[in-house]
Design an enzyme around this catalytic site. Structure first.
Site: not given
Ligand code: FCB
Length: 440
Positions: A346, A294, A296, A123, A79, A168
């Site tokens: 992500e 995405n 985290y 992006h 990607r 995002e």
């Molecule tokens: C996301 C982004 C990516 C990277 C990660 C840690 O928000 O899409 O570019 O910075 O965080």
């Protein structure tokens, strides 16, 4: 925890992810125009270590050996994103053939190596000239974006397995126009909500523009979603979590999958709500082939602000490690919406890695990946249709407002020499993806 390839469906795609401004460098080469990130990085105090993406990982020159690295990891797909100002330096009008040539070489390089190209059109590197006209606050930008999307699709065609319109949109609207942490660094909620609406409209327009050009490619969008938990069962905390979920998740999910904005949040925003024209929501909600998620971390919400649970561990970004949140999120999305297959586009973690001899022993990152892949496998078990998983990131890179001070890579980058060094996490991922031996 053990996790293996057999915990996933047979056609599940494993990959690694990057984005243009974070890795390419060569910001002034071959006719590339300025993006809002070039401008932002020049402004004092915007990026914590005062750096920029001018050189980054020099991927613009090192792309072939970088593709070799990706291949050596044994993934199915890569990607990456296209820098709009390379392809169309002013964001409208003239196309820069050298920009398109670069991405064509890259895509062909992936195909030669048996890697599936997963392309993201936006992006965050908006051409600066469009920002001069208001950026995403200006409705026109949505139409410019669709035009650019069509140009890319016409050139790269169905060689690209999957096109994501936006990465995002919460970040490129709220974080950029309201919170001011990302380019263009404004602090105005009304402008941010206008930007968010025009990003969503741009997504819809781009899908419409590309559909007949690349009918066999998958078209979709990538959202950053964060499950919001209440700090306690007190009604004020439950309400705070509901609000956080509404502003962060539903504000983007509902227009795309229900052709409406969430009423509770619409009411709460009062006079700051965006101007929605007739037909916008239908345009935004047209059918797509995948949803990229995405993930985290989660948020824990109390009436007087967010809470950081003491018992949890945190990454170098200060983000709580909470894999269960990923299962909860995927199961919930699957229940609340009618969705195409979801991909984790992500997922990853920053840790303060140090080069030790010829390696980097990033045990915490390995644990992070294991736990989160386990969380995806759990969701699959509970009936969620998952298409794939992309680790963020292939290699350490320019982490936006944090510059080079945060490392997310599977591969360590020594920025002075541009040497790439395999971290333990890269070896672990490669081993996980080894072809499964079939018992005789
Ligand atoms: C996301 C982004 C990516 C990277 C990660 C840690 O928000 O899409 O570019 O910075 O965080």
């Amino acid at each position: 925890m053990t996790i293996s390839k057999q915990d996933f469906p047979a056609n599940f795609i494993f990959g690694v992810a990057t984005s243009s401004y974070q890795i390419e460098g060569a910001t002034r080469e071959d006719g590339r125009g300025d993006s809002i990130w070039d401008t932002f990085c020049r402004e004092q105090g915007r990026v914590s270590d005062g750096t920029s993406g001018d050189v980054a990982c020099d991927h613009y020159h090192l792309w072939e050996s970088d593709l070799d690295l990706i291949k050596a990891m044994g993934v199915d797909a890569y990607r990456f994103s296209v820098a709009w100002p390379r392809v169309q330096p002013d964001g409208k009008g003239a196309i820069n053939p050298k920009g398109l040539d670069f991405y064509e070489r890259l895509v062909d390089g992936m195909l030669e190596r048996g890697l599936k190209p997963y392309l993201t059109l936006y992006h965050w590197d908006l051409p600066q000239t469009l920002q001069d006209d208001g950026g995403w606050v200006n409705r026109e930008t949505a139409y410019r974006f669709a035009e650019y999307a069509r140009v890319v699709a016409e050139r790269l065609g169905e060689r690209v397995a999957s096109y994501a319109t936006l990465n995002e949109p919460w970040c490129s609207s709220i974080l950029s126009y309201q919170i001011g942490e990302h380019a263009p660094g404004l602090r105005d909620r009304k402008l941010a909500l206008a930007a968010a609406h025009h990003l969503l409209l741009g997504h819809g327009e781009a899908v419409a523009a590309m559909r007949s050009v690349v009918p066999a490619s998958d078209l979709g969008i990538v959202l950053n979603l964060q499950p919001a938990y209440p700090a306690s069962q007190a009604p004020e905390d439950v309400a705070a979590a509901r609000f956080a979920d509404g502003t962060f998740n539903r504000w983007f999910m509902d227009p795309i999958f229900r052709a409406e904005y969430p009423q509770d949040i619409w009411d709460a925003y009062g006079a700051d709500v965006p101007q929605v024209q007739d037909g916008d929501l239908v345009r935004i909600a047209q059918p797509i082939d995948f949803l990229g998620v995405n993930y985290y971390s989660r948020s824990v919400n109390g009436a007087s602000g967010n809470v950081k649970p003491d018992e949890s561990s945190y990454t170098h970004m200060g983000w709580e490690v909470y894999p269960q949140g990923l299962t909860d999120l995927l199961v919930r999305l699957n229940e609340d919406y009618t969705l195409p297959p979801m991909f984790i586009t992500e997922n990853g973690a920053a840790y303060p890695d140090e080069l030790q001899g010829e390696g980097v022993h990033d045990t915490e990152r390995v644990e992070y990946f294991k736990a989160h892949l386990g969380a995806v496998a759990q969701a699959v078990k509970q009936g969620v249709n998952m298409g794939g998983y992309f680790a963020w990131s292939l290699m350490d890179n320019f982490e936006w407002a944090w510059g080079y001070s945060r490392r997310f890579g599977l591969i360590y980058v020594d920025y002075d020499s541009q040497r790439r060094v395999w971290k333990d996490s890269a070896r672990w991922y490669r081993d996980l993806l080894q072809p499964v031996a079939v018992a005789q």
